[in-house]
Design a protein around this motif. Structure first.
Motif, short mmCIF file in Angstrom:
data_model
loop_
_atom_site.label_atom_id
_atom_site.label_comp_id
_atom_site.label_asym_id
_atom_site.label_seq_id
_atom_site.Cartn_x
_atom_site.Cartn_y
_atom_site.Cartn_z
N ALA A 167 0.89 -1.18 -0.09
CA ALA A 167 -0.14 0.01 0.02
C ALA A 167 1.09 1.31 -0.01
O ALA A 167 0.32 2.36 -0.43
CB ALA A 167 -0.89 0.08 1.00
N HIS A 168 2.17 1.07 0.55
CA HIS A 168 3.03 2.56 0.75
C HIS A 168 4.38 1.91 0.15
O HIS A 168 4.64 0.61 0.24
CB HIS A 168 3.06 3.08 1.86
CG HIS A 168 3.91 2.63 2.82
ND1 HIS A 168 3.64 1.22 3.40
CD2 HIS A 168 4.82 3.17 3.58
CE1 HIS A 168 4.54 0.96 4.48
NE2 HIS A 168 5.12 2.11 4.41
N ASP A 169 5.34 2.84 0.02
CA ASP A 169 6.64 2.47 -0.12
C ASP A 169 7.28 1.67 1.06
O ASP A 169 7.97 2.62 1.83
CB ASP A 169 7.39 3.58 -0.61
CG ASP A 169 7.09 4.11 -2.26
OD1 ASP A 169 6.58 3.17 -3.05
OD2 ASP A 169 7.18 5.20 -2.33
N VAL A 170 7.33 0.56 1.21
CA VAL A 170 7.67 -0.31 2.42
C VAL A 170 9.34 0.17 2.56
O VAL A 170 10.02 0.04 1.54
CB VAL A 170 7.45 -1.61 2.46
CG1 VAL A 170 8.21 -2.41 3.56
CG2 VAL A 170 5.80 -2.02 2.31
N GLY A 171 9.70 0.66 3.52
CA GLY A 171 11.23 0.80 3.90
C GLY A 171 11.81 -0.74 4.33
O GLY A 171 11.20 -1.40 4.94
N ILE A 172 12.96 -0.91 3.58
CA ILE A 172 13.60 -2.10 3.99
C ILE A 172 14.97 -1.53 4.90
O ILE A 172 15.92 -0.77 4.38
CB ILE A 172 14.56 -2.61 2.62
CG1 ILE A 172 13.32 -3.29 1.72
CG2 ILE A 172 15.31 -3.89 3.07
CD1 ILE A 172 13.68 -4.04 0.45
N TRP A 173 14.98 -1.86 6.26
CA TRP A 173 15.82 -1.47 7.04
C TRP A 173 17.01 -2.71 7.41
O TRP A 173 16.22 -3.87 7.54
CB TRP A 173 15.22 -1.15 8.10
CG TRP A 173 14.41 -0.25 8.33
CD1 TRP A 173 14.30 1.01 7.00
CD2 TRP A 173 13.22 0.24 8.94
NE1 TRP A 173 13.12 1.67 7.48
CE2 TRP A 173 12.58 1.46 8.41
CE3 TRP A 173 12.48 -0.24 10.23
CZ2 TRP A 173 11.15 1.95 9.00
CZ3 TRP A 173 11.50 0.46 10.90
CH2 TRP A 173 10.95 1.56 10.34
N LEU A 174 18.04 -2.69 7.22
CA LEU A 174 19.08 -3.73 7.42
C LEU A 174 19.71 -3.43 9.01
O LEU A 174 20.07 -2.58 9.41
CB LEU A 174 20.11 -3.84 6.42
CG LEU A 174 19.71 -3.90 5.04
CD1 LEU A 174 20.84 -3.95 4.21
CD2 LEU A 174 18.54 -5.01 5.10
N GLY A 175 19.62 -4.65 9.69
CA GLY A 175 20.45 -4.87 10.84
C GLY A 175 21.76 -5.31 10.58
O GLY A 175 22.18 -6.28 10.29
N ALA A 176 22.87 -4.03 10.33
CA ALA A 176 24.07 -4.17 10.13
C ALA A 176 25.06 -3.68 11.02
O ALA A 176 24.84 -2.85 11.76
CB ALA A 176 24.11 -3.43 8.78
N TYR A 177 26.41 -4.48 10.99
CA TYR A 177 27.25 -4.08 11.93
C TYR A 177 28.59 -4.05 11.20
O TYR A 177 29.53 -3.26 11.21
CB TYR A 177 27.59 -4.99 13.11
CG TYR A 177 26.16 -4.85 13.91
CD1 TYR A 177 26.17 -3.90 14.89
CD2 TYR A 177 25.10 -5.62 13.78
CE1 TYR A 177 25.02 -3.81 15.72
CE2 TYR A 177 23.97 -5.70 14.63
CZ TYR A 177 24.02 -4.70 15.61
OH TYR A 177 23.00 -4.52 16.28
#
Length: 524
Positions: A167-177
């Motif tokens: 329905a909207h531009d879903v954000g892709i968030w990465l758990g990164a280190y």
């Protein structure tokens, strides 16, 4: 120093324990009630003590109306990306565009292997995650020609049909280190989501540099990547260490992270309801005010637009951009006068009124947000009351069908429906009680100190809180009757009718009298 100019947001990071399934749902509902922007959940599919995160998120989405939802972060090795993409899009459509996608490359490999997943080296995990992002974005891109085509080393999707689109531009968030994950974040992701407890001093700055460089090399702006952070700590009367002290200390430390390290979304890891309330009511407004003040006073930062799209930023919809001072635009909800019950918990004609507002006064965005917060919390209670009525009617209809069928299976369905209703009612009543306790112990004393002319109104509101508590007790008694006698529906309907009358009348009165004082004096 890095300040990407993103509007601030605040959320909760909850444990999806299955020992008391209703508890985590109630915490998510509470997070919305107190005004948090985001609720996230751990995702460990191999953990038998946890609820399945995506099933839980679907359930929570049906119990909430405004708060954003995300896994923190999704365990990709046990969730095929093409199927995950459709699950995310489906829940986003069902929830009205309230889902974001946190992704991780994987950890706890022995447990993943035990569940049928494939063990990957760190390098393989990064490459598999990059392929998965390709798959997910292609599934969502319904305007592209042909099917999904990713013939990768770890994920092979060749010719699958695209869709549905979220329905909207879903954000892709990465758990990164680590550097390779940080480079992938800069090149392909919409957000960086580490946990502060896993970082060493300077890691945020070093990570930002890697992400920013990778973003530029990919033809993107560093501000295209939102910086999120999981935080934990303890509230205490005096400071005893980082994020261990009073709310004012928390606000100063989080504001510094926003202005120095570009963090714009703070997600509190806690299953304590009081922590969530304090984080929303005391910390979040103070951080917003501190950051807004610093940005306004710094010419370079002020040149960065704080609205979505500015400087290449892709701020989520839950962000709240600042604006100039203006007359109070927050409108209290009027009482429609409808009463369902013949019982009256109080005499409405004896309610006192507070001081008349100054018609020439203007209010800052922070002032207006505090007043709107009261209405937002009340709207959540009103919405849940409507859902409660719907559920009562559904169960009532189920009883008629089951009574006609007179079968053992339908009898079990009746019992299941009854206990489902009972759990929901109890959860709703706890939310109402929590809201009133927060007012009585925190907001009301503050308003009383700020303007003694409000004392009669506050006294009356506190009296009505006690009366509403008695009405909630009546609902509890009706629930006991409902699950223990053949026909408890009439008593339950009568109790819920009385709850509706008292609660809606009280909320309208409270908004009428307190919206302007809260805007003028603040919440804390």
């Amino acid at each position: 120093m890095s300040d990407y100019g993103h509007p601030l947001a605040f959320g909760a990071f909850l444990t999806p324990g299955n020992a008391e399934p209703a508890r985590v749902v109630g915490l998510a509902m509470l997070a919305e009630q107190v005004g948090l922007d985001l609720v996230t959940f751990q995702d460990h599919p191999y953990q038998p003590a946890f609820l399945d995160t995506w099933t839980l998120m679907s359930f929570v989405a049906a119990r909430t109306g405004t708060v954003r939802l995300a896994a923190n972060v999704t365990n990709l090795p046990l969730r095929p990306p093409a199927v995950l993409a459709r699950a995310v899009a489906s829940l986003d459509l069902l929830s009205g565009g309230r889902v974001e996608l946190g992704l991780g490359a994987g950890a706890f490999w022995e447990a993943i292997e035990a569940m049928g997943g494939r063990r990957l080296s760190p390098g393989q995990g990064v490459r598999a995650l990059a392929e998965a992002i390709d798959v997910i974005r292609q599934v969502w891109d319904v305007d592209a020609r042909g099917g999904v085509r990713v013939d990768g080393e770890f994920h092979r999707v060749v010719g699958a049909k695209r869709g549905p689109a979220p329905a909207h531009d879903v954000g892709i968030w990465l758990g990164a280190y680590k550097p390779r994950m940080l480079v992938l974040t800069g090149r392909r992701a919409d957000g960086w989501l580490p946990s502060l407890g896993y970082l060493q001093p300077g890691d945020l700055g070093r990570g930002n540099t890697i992400i920013d460089d990778a973003a530029r090399e990919a033809g993107r702006e560093p501000a295209d990547v939102r910086r999120l952070l999981n935080v934990t700590g303890r509230f205490a009367p005096v400071g005893r260490g980082p994020l261990h002290g009073p709310a004012e200390q928390w606000a100063e430390e989080l504001a510094d992270l926003a202005l120095s390290d570009g963090v714009s979304t703070f997600i509190l890891g806690s299953d304590d309801p009081e922590d969530l309330r304090r984080f929303a009511a005391e910390v979040a407004p103070a951080v917003r005010e501190l950051v807004a003040g610093e940005r306004a006073g710094d010419a370079a930062a002020a040149a960065i637009p704080a609205t979505p799209g500015g400087a290449g930023a892709q701020a989520p919809d839950f962000a709240r951009p600042p604006a100039g001072a203006a007359p109070l635009a927050v409108v209290p909800t009027p009482d429609d006068g409808v009463r369902r019950s013949a019982i009256r918990a109080w005499d409405e004609a004896t309610r006192p009124t507070g001081p008349a507002p100054d018609p020439t006064r203007t209010y800052s965005p922070h002032d207006q947000a505090g007043a709107q917060h009261l209405i937002d919390v009340h709207d959540g209670l009103r919405a849940e009351l409507t859902r409660l009525y719907d559920l009562v009617e559904q169960v009532g209809a189920g009883l008629v069908d089951a009574g006609t069928a007179r079968s053992h299976i339908n009898t079990m369905t009746i019992r299941q429906n009854k206990w489902t209703l009972g759990t929901y009612c109890e959860s709703y009543c706890r939310v109402v009680t929590t809201h009133h306790t927060l007012e009585d112990r925190g907001i009301f004393p503050h308003l009383r100190r700020g303007d003694d002319r409000l004392a009669p109104v506050l006294d009356r509101l506190e009296q009505e809180h006690h009366a509403i508590h008695d009405v909630l007790e009546r609902v509890d008694r009706a629930l006991v009757a409902f699950v223990s006698v053949a026909d408890g529906m009439a008593e339950l309907r009568a109790a819920v009718d009385l709850l509706s009358d008292t609660l809606l009348s009280h909320l309208a009165y409270e908004e009428r009298e307190l919206v302007e004082p809260i805007a003028r004096l603040g919440l804390t």
